[in-house]
Design an enzyme around this catalytic site. Structure first.
Site, PDB file in Angstrom:
ATOM      1  N   SER A  94      38.104  26.170  79.482  1.00 58.77           N
ATOM      2  CA  SER A  94      37.748  25.716  78.141  1.00 58.77           C
ATOM      3  C   SER A  94      36.592  24.719  78.189  1.00 58.77           C
ATOM      4  O   SER A  94      35.536  25.030  78.719  1.00 58.77           O
ATOM      5  CB  SER A  94      38.988  25.131  77.450  1.00 58.77           C
ATOM      6  OG  SER A  94      38.802  25.067  76.056  1.00 58.77           O
ATOM      7  N   ASP A 114      40.896  31.321  75.201  1.00 57.74           N
ATOM      8  CA  ASP A 114      40.809  30.046  75.911  1.00 57.74           C
ATOM      9  C   ASP A 114      41.520  30.053  77.272  1.00 57.74           C
ATOM     10  O   ASP A 114      42.690  30.435  77.382  1.00 57.74           O
ATOM     11  CB  ASP A 114      41.443  28.974  75.021  1.00 57.74           C
ATOM     12  CG  ASP A 114      41.107  27.571  75.446  1.00 57.74           C
ATOM     13  OD1 ASP A 114      41.429  27.203  76.591  1.00 57.74           O
ATOM     14  OD2 ASP A 114      40.519  26.822  74.641  1.00 57.74           O
TER      15      ASP A 114
END
Length: 275
Positions: free
Chosen positions: A52, A167
Site C-alpha cells: 500500500s 490493497d
C-alpha cells in the site's frame, strides 16, 4: 547522485539489508523519516518490499534514491493538491477511480519498469480471486503502486492479467517475508499498524465502527507479519486522518524519531559477523 553511485560501485562484503514498508494510509509518510535516518547514518538498503503506502514511498525511493525530493513534495502539498491527486469520484467498485493518482505518480516518476529500479523492489497487492498476496516485481511501476494502494471500497481495484488486485495491506500489511525471500540478511520492518483503538461508547456510529474494525484487523495481522523481522520500527503516529497526505511533516518526524530509537540495534547487527 551520490546515493546512486554508492549502490552501483560499492561492493564491500557485508550483510545485506532489506526494508519492509508497511501499509497505513497517510501514516506512511513516516516511512520518509525512517529512510532519512538510515541514509544519514550510512545504513545500506539493498532490498525494498512495500504494501500500500509502503509500496508508494518504497517504489519511488527505489527508482531514484532521492528521499529529500519525496519529502519536499509532501512539504509543499496543500489540501487542494491532495484533492486534485486523489479524488476522482467513481460510481462503481469504489468511491475513487484512481486515475488521478496514477497520472500524478507518472508525472513524478515517469514511465519506468520495476525491474529497472536502482534498489530491487517488490510491491505487494492482494488477488481478489485467491485472497493471497500478489507480488509485483516487473512491469510498470506506477501500475504496481496503483494496485498496491487500492483500498477496497475506497479505490476501484486494478484489473490486470494477474486478476483483480486490491490493497496489499489486506493480505500482507508488513511484507517481512517478501524482503527476506529477496535475499536480505537483515530485515528492518516499519509497522504503522502498531496501535489498536477502542471506539468510545459515545461514538458508536456505523462509520466509526467500520473504521475501528479495519484498524483492529490491520493491527492483529501486522503483529503476525512482523515476527520474522530482525528490527521492527513502529512510529507512534496515533489516529491519523487519510487526508494528512497534504503537508504531513509531523508524520515524517515521527518516522525519524522511531528510527533513531532502533539505530543502535541496527548498527550492532550490521557490525556482527557474517554467517
Amino acid at each position: 547522485m551520490l546515493n546512486i553511485l554508492r549502490h552501483l560501485f560499492v561492493k564491500e562484503k557485508r550483510k545485506t539489508v532489506g526494508l519492509a514498508l508497511g501499509s497505513g494510509g497517510a501514516k506512511g509518510l513516516a516511512h520518509i523519516g525512517v529512510i532519512k535516518v538510515l541514509e544519514r547514518n550510512s545504513i545500506p538498503i539493498d532490498f525494498i518490499a512495500g504494501a500500500s503506502v509502503g509500496a508508494m514511498i518504497g517504489g519511488a525511493y527505489a527508482q531514484d534514491l532521492d528521499i529529500i525530493k519525496i519529502e519536499n513534495i509532501i512539504r509543499k502539498s496543500t489540501f487542494k493538491d491532495f484533492l486534485k491527486r486523489f479524488i476522482d469520484p467513481s460510481l462503481r467498485s469504489g468511491l475513487v477511480k484512481g486515475n488521478a493518482i496514477s497520472e500524478y505518480l507518472e508525472t513524478e516518476l515517469g514511465q519506468v519498469n520495476i525491474e529497472n529500479s536502482i534498489i530491487p523492489f517488490k510491491a505487494v497487492a492482494t488477488n481478489m480471486a485467491t485472497g493471497n498476496e500478489e507480488l509485483l516485481d516487473h512491469g510498470d511501476l506506477v501500475e504496481a503502486i496503483r494496485a498496491s494502494i487500492s483500498v477496497p471500497v475506497l479505490f476501484k481495484p486494478v484489473i490486470s492479467q494477474r486478476g483483480v488486485l486490491v490493497d496489499g495491506g489486506v493480505s500482507n500489511p508488513v511484507p517481512v517475508s517478501v524482503v527476506r525471500a529477496m535475499g536480505a540478511d537483515i530485515v528492518i520492518a516499519v509497522n504503522l499498524n502498531n496501535e489498536s483503538f477502542i471506539t468510545q461508547e459515545k461514538s458508536l456510529g456505523s462509520f466509526s465502527m467500520a473504521s475501528s474494525l479495519i484498524e483492529l484487523l490491520s493491527y492483529n495481522l501486522s503483529k503476525e507479519k512482523i515476527k520474522g523481522a530482525d528490527i521492527v520500527i513502529e512510529p507512534r503516529t496515533g489516529k491519523t486522518n487519510w487526508t494528512k497526505f497534504s503537508g504531513g511533516v509531523d508524520l515524517i518526524h515521527k518516522g525519524e524519531e522511531a528510527a533513531l530509537e532502533k539505530l543502535p540495534q541496527i548498527v550492532k547487527l550490521l557490525d556482527g559477523p557474517i554467517e
